[in-house]
Design an enzyme around this catalytic site. Structure first.
Site, PDB file in Angstrom:
ATOM      1  N   ASP A 244      37.202   6.547  40.898  1.00  0.00           N
ATOM      2  CA  ASP A 244      36.977   6.675  42.491  1.00  0.00           C
ATOM      3  C   ASP A 244      35.411   6.926  42.974  1.00  0.00           C
ATOM      4  O   ASP A 244      35.106   6.188  43.869  1.00  0.00           O
ATOM      5  CB  ASP A 244      37.662   7.955  42.945  1.00  0.00           C
ATOM      6  CG  ASP A 244      39.214   7.279  43.087  1.00  0.00           C
ATOM      7  OD1 ASP A 244      39.604   6.424  42.639  1.00  0.00           O
ATOM      8  OD2 ASP A 244      39.918   8.362  43.360  1.00  0.00           O
TER       9      ASP A 244
ATOM     10  N   ASP B 161      34.874  11.328  53.064  1.00  0.00           N
ATOM     11  CA  ASP B 161      34.518  12.462  53.707  1.00  0.00           C
ATOM     12  C   ASP B 161      33.150  12.737  53.840  1.00  0.00           C
ATOM     13  O   ASP B 161      32.535  12.449  53.160  1.00  0.00           O
ATOM     14  CB  ASP B 161      35.446  13.567  53.432  1.00  0.00           C
ATOM     15  CG  ASP B 161      35.148  14.040  51.793  1.00  0.00           C
ATOM     16  OD1 ASP B 161      34.299  13.360  51.321  1.00  0.00           O
ATOM     17  OD2 ASP B 161      35.943  14.204  51.043  1.00  0.00           O
TER      18      ASP B 161
ATOM     19  N   ARG C  85      28.815  33.723  50.142  1.00  0.00           N
ATOM     20  CA  ARG C  85      28.935  34.277  51.482  1.00  0.00           C
ATOM     21  C   ARG C  85      28.946  33.038  52.438  1.00  0.00           C
ATOM     22  O   ARG C  85      28.887  31.952  52.216  1.00  0.00           O
ATOM     23  CB  ARG C  85      27.552  34.630  52.190  1.00  0.00           C
ATOM     24  CG  ARG C  85      27.507  36.179  51.720  1.00  0.00           C
ATOM     25  CD  ARG C  85      26.626  36.896  52.614  1.00  0.00           C
ATOM     26  NE  ARG C  85      25.960  38.337  52.068  1.00  0.00           N
ATOM     27  CZ  ARG C  85      24.712  38.763  52.276  1.00  0.00           C
ATOM     28  NH1 ARG C  85      24.067  37.841  53.306  1.00  0.00           N
ATOM     29  NH2 ARG C  85      24.385  39.713  51.645  1.00  0.00           N
TER      30      ARG C  85
ATOM     31  N   ARG D 293      33.512  31.345  60.977  1.00  0.00           N
ATOM     32  CA  ARG D 293      32.816  31.539  59.825  1.00  0.00           C
ATOM     33  C   ARG D 293      33.904  30.835  58.737  1.00  0.00           C
ATOM     34  O   ARG D 293      34.981  31.113  58.708  1.00  0.00           O
ATOM     35  CB  ARG D 293      32.897  33.199  59.371  1.00  0.00           C
ATOM     36  CG  ARG D 293      31.803  33.679  58.628  1.00  0.00           C
ATOM     37  CD  ARG D 293      31.623  35.089  58.984  1.00  0.00           C
ATOM     38  NE  ARG D 293      30.496  35.320  59.720  1.00  0.00           N
ATOM     39  CZ  ARG D 293      29.327  36.129  59.297  1.00  0.00           C
ATOM     40  NH1 ARG D 293      29.769  37.056  58.583  1.00  0.00           N
ATOM     41  NH2 ARG D 293      28.533  36.034  60.168  1.00  0.00           N
TER      42      ARG D 293
ATOM     43  N   ASP E  38      33.634  28.794  54.502  1.00  0.00           N
ATOM     44  CA  ASP E  38      32.972  28.122  53.425  1.00  0.00           C
ATOM     45  C   ASP E  38      32.284  26.806  53.638  1.00  0.00           C
ATOM     46  O   ASP E  38      31.216  26.444  53.367  1.00  0.00           O
ATOM     47  CB  ASP E  38      33.551  28.069  52.085  1.00  0.00           C
ATOM     48  CG  ASP E  38      33.982  29.203  51.319  1.00  0.00           C
ATOM     49  OD1 ASP E  38      33.534  30.382  51.611  1.00  0.00           O
ATOM     50  OD2 ASP E  38      34.263  29.052  50.089  1.00  0.00           O
TER      51      ASP E  38
ATOM     52  N   GLN F  29      28.717  12.508  47.115  1.00  0.00           N
ATOM     53  CA  GLN F  29      27.593  12.259  46.302  1.00  0.00           C
ATOM     54  C   GLN F  29      26.367  12.464  46.851  1.00  0.00           C
ATOM     55  O   GLN F  29      25.498  12.549  46.059  1.00  0.00           O
ATOM     56  CB  GLN F  29      27.899  10.706  46.119  1.00  0.00           C
ATOM     57  CG  GLN F  29      29.229  10.275  45.583  1.00  0.00           C
ATOM     58  CD  GLN F  29      29.554   8.965  44.966  1.00  0.00           C
ATOM     59  OE1 GLN F  29      29.225   8.275  45.880  1.00  0.00           O
ATOM     60  NE2 GLN F  29      30.193   8.718  43.914  1.00  0.00           N
TER      61      GLN F  29
END
Lengths: 285, 285, 285, 285
Positions: free
Chosen positions: D68, D143, D153, D170, D172, D242
């Protein structure tokens, strides 16, 4: 002379006063009106017409006073018409009915003046087939749910999309939802939010035993078939959370886009994210 | 002369041969044996004793031939004893019954020689209270589930842990599980895996309407009370996926650690992660 | 004469007034006090002592003025002592620091009168081993997180619990949390809530590629080892969200119960569900 | 004379033989061919052309040998062309590249005979704006991910869809995915599967602190803007897993449908559910 059909939620005492005021507004603005039995029950002398019979009177507008449940029932009754629905939310904000009571008369006036926004929401068509025969059919605004009853045991399902096998699996049930219904039961079953203007349907398993199974978003013109392959206990099909039919081994539930849709009147242009932020407590602007 | 009680899953034709062989092994090793009716049905002339009556004969060992469901039933029947259970899994690997048929006789021999491992699994005690009175009580190895039936509408629950309010909420249901039961229904409802030797109970909501509600792990000596506050349709209590009782508005289901536990015989020391890797396809070593 | 150590969050202008008032209360009640540098910065002429050096002065009480982050830092500094911590929450309610500013002086007075509640929270010990050698060690109140950095690619991990293989898998990272830390990062990663008095640790994968992997609750005296088997980019170990170390291929992170724990002073007995209901908006009493 | 461009995954020793055979097939069927440097490295004397320069030679077909990741890189290089891509999967089955090595020559022959199926997959266009200026732009097949780096954090984001505020939160990070990318990183972040022929984009939060936030499916012609409002540590934008760029406070990442799409050659008609059943172990037919 324009005709308004009025549909109300039962057992809301405050509706008596609201309905008297509404009737007086309609009369003074040259409207005729008809009631469903629940509305008529609030007004001495009023005669109600059964909800399924209201469309025969060809009203120009449907006024719904209640919550999401009342609107869903009204939407199914008027599914095969193009009559717009003005839905007033009397309780806690719903995902569907965005007009608060305070906006009822400005929205009605907008409608008289041909200035009201109309939002078209797609419906879904569902058919129950047993022994090769069509047993029931419905048009749903939110969702069609196939789910186990009583005992905490799972049922076996086989799902096909456009006649291709998706999976055979064991689960509490399956939700097939419109984008509008994505914020209803689907949300509790861990499904995604689908914006109302996406041309799609949503297939969401409820507590699947197969942990890799996920909600699947399919094109709006797909056909989704659910084959009932194992029913340890009663398994039921429910339409918009309101009508239920018991399913039998071998039944097939077939869902596709409905020919019909619902036209919702709005005072202000659609603010789907405002509703989501408020209902889901995503924080304020 | 030691006595073995044999409990079988019904409608497994291969059990006729397995049982004849087992009986012959037991005889040649100086054992007596009794059957439950499902076992007796496989053997011409054998007389079965109802499962709830088997413990009265004070067997030294219970041999279960079936799957997780048969073991759960056997565990509840023998909950109030300290009799060890040797459970043979005839179908696809279960989370509970790790002995394959091929290990039956080595494990029996280990048991004769006092070399078999015994793994103790905690049980949960559940009581159903109605109008202030105790209506039913059970001991469960996996879980106690309170869940709505039929129509796809949610029920209202209020949960207290150690007499402190946790939350009032709308959901399809609630699972209260032992660590052993964490890999059963709880897993499908998005709950965590709890290792059998953690001293804890698990409270997992099923499809809660309140999206911030999460599975909660509570100490093993907690008391968990579920108050049935709204029942739009039939709501049922299910014990280990097998016994069901219909609940009524105002009912209280109270769960705590059982005085009893189950003793499972093993041929090899417990490898809980080996079972998880295999069942959940986590990949091989 | 009792000694209080004061630790403050930096850059909170309102702390200047709060600290002056606190100092005056301590003086009038016969207390001595020392400051960390962040506290000293608010008061003209005050001299701060580095946080890691504060325990050497053997204070009788630590007063923390800030939020969850300030408390986590204070807890790590005092981990190897039995000094109780009175933590005042100045911002939005945290999961950890339940004393609002308005309760500061009643709680201090309770402490003087030996009437304050002390809640003991378990800590976790973490060691980083590289090439067979111990490189770093920490005691954490909330969690130890191993997670990929920069590029959105996953790392490869192998997890063992009590020297038994759990799984090898690809994920964004892994959280090993105490029950106290279950309401921190773990909650965002879909982990369960674990009550502080459960004797357990929590191992929660972050966005695992392996969809059947689940949060696992293990006994409090387990040892959890994370082997870093693939690091496409920087992978970091973070302790309580505050200290970070870059990991290398072959590193092993080993977590177990700490010998130390944190003693938190409370004005009112612990109400963990009150905090959850308020923070997670589970609705009011 | 038709021209084929060959793109290979590096460090796969078996590719030396595969490439020699492929070159010989192409020569005997009247094809010319060019190589990317990774392909050239497997063949003595071959000269590679940098991937971004391959489209300038206007090949009639791109042959990708890898997984992929190799296909994603090839798709970006050829995004602005209509050149079809024949992608051979050498490793474990990917979600994207369905042709096993054994089908390479039949598919090439189909292509020569104008009988090969071409499946068109939508791409997404992403722009990074800093201080009101366009800094970078990309076309992605899977994506665009905005995610925190290093320390565990969270960053602060504000998301707008079609210039309407969705939420400030908030997390990740955030994934904006095409339907094709719904089975990539999105799946690990608990997002739904979106069939490739749904006209939609997917906005999925990664470990949001706000527990009620959900993946959102938006119309394919929407514009999604992510405003970087807080960056405690390095936050990176990654395209198809990538290419990575570090983001700064105030940056805006803007995603919409690309003008370009990818044409994938297939030997057999698309069987998206066959791939899902196999990759996600949904069980066999």
């Amino acid at each position: 002379m324009p005709l308004a059909a009025i549909i109300s939620k039962p057992q809301k005492p405050e509706l008596a006063g609201i309905l008297r005021e509404l009737v007086s507004w309609l009369e003074s603005h040259g409207y005729q009106y008809i009631f469903d039995p629940d509305s008529a029950a609030y007004l001495a002398g009023a005669v109600g017409i059964e909800r399924p019979d209201l469309p025969k009177h060809k009203p120009d507008l449907v006024i719904v006073l209640g919550g999401d449940g009342t609107l869903l029932a009204a939407a199914r009754a008027f599914a095969r018409t193009v009559t717009p629905i003005l839905s007033v939310n009397l309780g806690s904000l719903g995902f569907l009915t965005e007009i608060p009571l305070g906006d009822l008369y400005v929205t009605l006036q907008d409608w008289c003046d041909h200035r009201a926004d109309v939002e078209v929401r797609s419906m879904m068509h569902a058919e129950l087939r047993r022994d090769g025969k069509l047993l029931h059919q419905w048009d749903a605004l939110n969702d069609v749910v196939v789910a186990k009853g009583t005992i905490a045991r799972m049922a076996d399902f086989m799902v096909e999309i456009d006649e291709q096998l998706v999976a055979k699996f064991r689960a509490d049930g399956i939700i097939v939802a419109t984008p509008t219904g994505s914020t209803a039961y689907n949300l509790a079953a861990n499904g995604p939010i689908v914006m109302p203007n996406v041309n799609a349907m949503l297939v969401t398993p409820i507590c699947p035993h197969l942990l890799t199974l996920r909600p699947i978003v399919v094109p709006g013109d797909s056909s989704v078939s659910i084959h009932i392959e194992g029913v340890p206990n009663q398994t039921y099909l429910t339409v918009d959370g309101q009508e239920a039919v018991e399913l039998m081994l071998g039944d097939i539930v077939h869902c596709c886009r409905s020919h019909y849709s619902v036209r919702l009147l709005r005072h202000t242009p659609n603010g789907v994210f405002n509703v989501l932020r408020s209902k889901l407590k995503w924080g304020e602007r």
